[in-house]
Scaffold this motif. Structure first.
Motif, PDB file in Angstrom:
ATOM      1  N   ILE A 261       0.807  -1.203   0.000  1.00 22.56           N
ATOM      2  CA  ILE A 261       0.000   0.000   0.000  1.00 22.56           C
ATOM      3  C   ILE A 261       0.849   1.266   0.000  1.00 22.56           C
ATOM      4  CG2 ILE A 261      -0.255   0.326   2.487  1.00 22.56           C
ATOM      5  CD1 ILE A 261      -3.142   0.388  -0.013  1.00 22.56           C
ATOM      6  N   THR A 262       2.056   1.190   0.530  1.00 21.91           N
ATOM      7  CA  THR A 262       2.910   2.385   0.625  1.00 21.91           C
ATOM      8  C   THR A 262       3.423   2.845  -0.732  1.00 21.91           C
ATOM      9  OG1 THR A 262       4.809   0.955   1.118  1.00 21.91           O
ATOM     10  CG2 THR A 262       3.638   1.906   2.988  1.00 21.91           C
ATOM     11  N   ARG A 263       3.235   2.048  -1.772  1.00 19.39           N
ATOM     12  CA  ARG A 263       3.665   2.457  -3.104  1.00 19.39           C
ATOM     13  C   ARG A 263       2.612   3.294  -3.827  1.00 19.39           C
ATOM     14  NH1 ARG A 263       6.719  -2.757  -5.902  1.00 19.39           N
ATOM     15  NH2 ARG A 263       8.441  -2.907  -4.392  1.00 19.39           N
ATOM     16  N   ALA A 388      -9.372  -3.095   3.478  1.00 18.40           N
ATOM     17  CA  ALA A 388      -8.826  -3.325   4.819  1.00 18.40           C
ATOM     18  C   ALA A 388      -7.425  -2.750   4.940  1.00 18.40           C
ATOM     19  CB  ALA A 388      -8.821  -4.816   5.128  1.00 18.40           C
ATOM     20  N   LYS A 389      -6.596  -3.014   3.934  1.00 21.84           N
ATOM     21  CA  LYS A 389      -5.219  -2.505   3.981  1.00 21.84           C
ATOM     22  C   LYS A 389      -5.195  -0.983   3.871  1.00 21.84           C
ATOM     23  CE  LYS A 389      -2.773  -6.605   2.396  1.00 21.84           C
ATOM     24  NZ  LYS A 389      -1.716  -7.135   1.502  1.00 21.84           N
ATOM     25  N   LEU A 390      -5.997  -0.442   2.970  1.00 21.53           N
ATOM     26  CA  LEU A 390      -6.025   1.010   2.808  1.00 21.53           C
ATOM     27  C   LEU A 390      -6.598   1.684   4.046  1.00 21.53           C
ATOM     28  CD1 LEU A 390      -5.625   3.519   1.087  1.00 21.53           C
ATOM     29  CD2 LEU A 390      -7.870   3.087   0.039  1.00 21.53           C
ATOM     30  N   SER A 391      -7.645   1.112   4.623  1.00 23.47           N
ATOM     31  CA  SER A 391      -8.250   1.684   5.823  1.00 23.47           C
ATOM     32  C   SER A 391      -7.264   1.694   6.977  1.00 23.47           C
ATOM     33  CB  SER A 391      -9.512   0.902   6.201  1.00 23.47           C
ATOM     34  OG  SER A 391     -10.102   1.419   7.370  1.00 23.47           O
ATOM     35  N   ALA A 392      -6.584   0.560   7.190  1.00 24.01           N
ATOM     36  CA  ALA A 392      -5.606   0.496   8.281  1.00 24.01           C
ATOM     37  C   ALA A 392      -4.469   1.481   8.052  1.00 24.01           C
ATOM     38  CB  ALA A 392      -5.063  -0.921   8.411  1.00 24.01           C
ATOM     39  N   PHE A 393      -3.963   1.551   6.813  1.00 27.34           N
ATOM     40  CA  PHE A 393      -2.850   2.458   6.531  1.00 27.34           C
ATOM     41  C   PHE A 393      -3.269   3.914   6.666  1.00 27.34           C
ATOM     42  CE2 PHE A 393      -0.585   5.105   3.407  1.00 27.34           C
ATOM     43  CZ  PHE A 393       0.713   4.985   3.910  1.00 27.34           C
ATOM     44  N   ALA A 394      -4.401   4.272   6.032  1.00 27.11           N
ATOM     45  CA  ALA A 394      -4.833   5.671   6.051  1.00 27.11           C
ATOM     46  C   ALA A 394      -5.168   6.124   7.464  1.00 27.11           C
ATOM     47  CB  ALA A 394      -6.036   5.860   5.127  1.00 27.11           C
ATOM     48  N   GLN A 395      -5.868   5.284   8.225  1.00 25.97           N
ATOM     49  CA  GLN A 395      -6.262   5.700   9.563  1.00 25.97           C
ATOM     50  C   GLN A 395      -5.084   5.696  10.536  1.00 25.97           C
ATOM     51  OE1 GLN A 395     -10.056   4.726  11.195  1.00 25.97           O
ATOM     52  NE2 GLN A 395     -10.768   3.739   9.334  1.00 25.97           N
TER      53      GLN A 395
END
Length: 454
Positions: A261-263, A388-395
């Motif tokens: 997700i960090t890319r 799920a990955k985007l939500s966890a990363f963004a939040q």
């Protein structure tokens, strides 16, 4: 010749009999499948209704721990002997806990199922709220607050995931319903905490602890959903129902399984947008009643003003996600909300008491950047795994970004002796929020960006 005729007759019998045996078998299997199919819609409908109730009750509990404290912050400071800086640290605890514990949510959901994790989150909220006023000192108060915030953090991250899995075709409307319930719980706690405290004898400890009752109620539907590990995600009806509801190709699922997700530039823009809107929200929830009280507004009215700010999210949190999902680019919505925030801060700076109700309304509109951010989380990924990955990363990243804001406001307030510098800081932070919000609102997905970067 006879031998050939015998073989022909035997083959004919075989062809004739084989379908008979197959039909009998298929009939039994088909009957079982029809019975299962008949039961599935009723089970699915019942489970779906229960999930909706669970989502609404969970959302109602995601902010009272914070806004009830904001309404009684002065009494809590006096009761626990807090300085302004320490009170600023207290208002920074929510985003800190959300960042630390929110990143754990996807892993916990894979292990236990999102329903079970949300259920545990509601139990943590109820426990933390019940015990925090009675532990004696500041350290115990902070520890119990952190327990409640831990439950809020994992539920924050998993709500978009549950919405995406159960309602993949209704992300906007269900996010709106969830956000509306969240705003209702936020405003309700801000509005009634002070009068309810007075009605219960005037003790701030009782006024804070009573909110544990609402969290206990929220536990019930989630317990029903996960009571036999049949409604969690890993071995559950939640998984089977959501798997049938979410029409995502196997290729996309494989892509999401290794998604870095960090890319994604959009993921970073969304994380920054989430962090800056969270900064504004927690400064508002933690300090706005004090700003009005220092301007001469009575304590009860200051709490109601905060409630008005939060209550703006009740209708708008339902409308904005629905509007956002109909737009290819959410940048215009970001700009409108940011302009309202800048106008509200200008009013607080120039005439905090004179136009208090107007500023409260404007800041309430601006705070609806939160449901917009949640909606964009659901729109910027292709599947629930990506969400799920985007939500966890963004939040988690966003809440890390938001940690210094409330603390810095407390420091500036204590050392400057007024609210001019803190309000200038709030207005200044609104500008980058608008910029990154426009970037996050572009019509693209994190999976496509990661694939292009690779």
């Amino acid at each position: 010749m006879a031998s050939e005729e015998t073989r022909t007759m035997t083959a004919a019998q075989t062809r004739t009999q084989a379908p008979i045996r197959t039909d009998a078998t298929d009939g039994a299997t088909g009957g079982a499948l029809r019975d299962a199919a008949a039961k599935q819609p009723a089970t699915r409908a019942w489970a779906t209704r229960l999930v909706v109730v669970g989502i609404v009750l969970a959302a109602l509990n995601l902010r009272p721990a914070i806004t009830s404290l904001g309404s009684l912050l002065e009494e809590v400071r006096d009761g626990l002997g807090m300085s302004g800086t320490l009170a600023g640290l207290l208002t920074s605890v929510p985003p800190l806990c959300f960042a630390i514990f929110g990143v754990m949510a996807p892993r916990l959901a894979r292990r236990f199922g999102p329903g079970a994790v949300v259920c545990a989150g509601m139990v943590a909220i109820a426990s933390g709220l019940a015990i925090r006023p009675f532990l004696g000192g500041t350290a115990g108060f902070l520890a119990a607050t952190a327990l409640a915030l831990m439950g809020i953090a994992v539920s924050n991250v998993l709500m978009p995931v549950i919405v995406k899995r159960w309602f993949p075709e209704k992300v906007g409307s269900m996010t709106g319903l969830y956000s509306m319930a969240l705003a209702l719980g936020t405003s309700m706690a801000a509005a009634v905490t002070v009068p309810m405290t007075d009605a219960l004898g005037g003790s701030w400890r009782t006024g804070l602890a009573v909110w544990a009752v609402l969290a206990v109620v929220a536990v019930v539907p989630w317990v029903v959903l996960v009571r036999d590990r049949g409604a969690g995600d890993s071995a559950s009806a939640l998984a089977s129902a959501s798997a049938s509801a979410e029409h995502v190709s196997a290729a996309v699922q494989r892509e999401d399984a290794g998604l870095r997700i960090t890319r994604s530039r959009t993921a970073w823009a969304l994380a920054c947008f989430f962090g800056l809107q969270a900064t504004a929200a927690y400064i508002t929830m933690g300090w706005m009643p004090q700003i009005f009280r220092d301007a001469g507004v009575p304590a009860g009215e200051a709490g109601v003003l905060l409630a008005v700010t939060m209550a703006m999210g009740v209708p708008l949190a339902f409308v904005i996600p629905r509007v956002a999902t109909r737009l290819p680019n959410q940048g215009p919505v970001v700009m409108v909300l940011g302009a309202c925030g800048l106008a509200g801060y200008a009013g607080l700076y120039l005439a905090p008491a004179g136009g208090a109700w107007v500023w409260a309304l404007l800041l309430g509109v601006s705070n609806c950047s939160f449901p917009l951010a949640l909606t964009m989380v659901g729109m910027r990924a292709k599947s629930s795994v990506g969400v799920a990955k985007l939500s966890a990363f963004a939040q988690s990243t966003g809440y890390l970004i938001s940690i210094p804001g409330p603390l810095l406001v407390g420091v500036l307030y204590q050392h400057s002796g007024g609210w001019e510098l803190p309000i200038v800081l709030m207005a200044a932070l609104m500008v980058p929020q608008i910029v990154v919000g426009i970037l996050a609102g572009r019509n693209r997905t994190v999976e496509d960006e990661v694939a292009a970067a690779a």
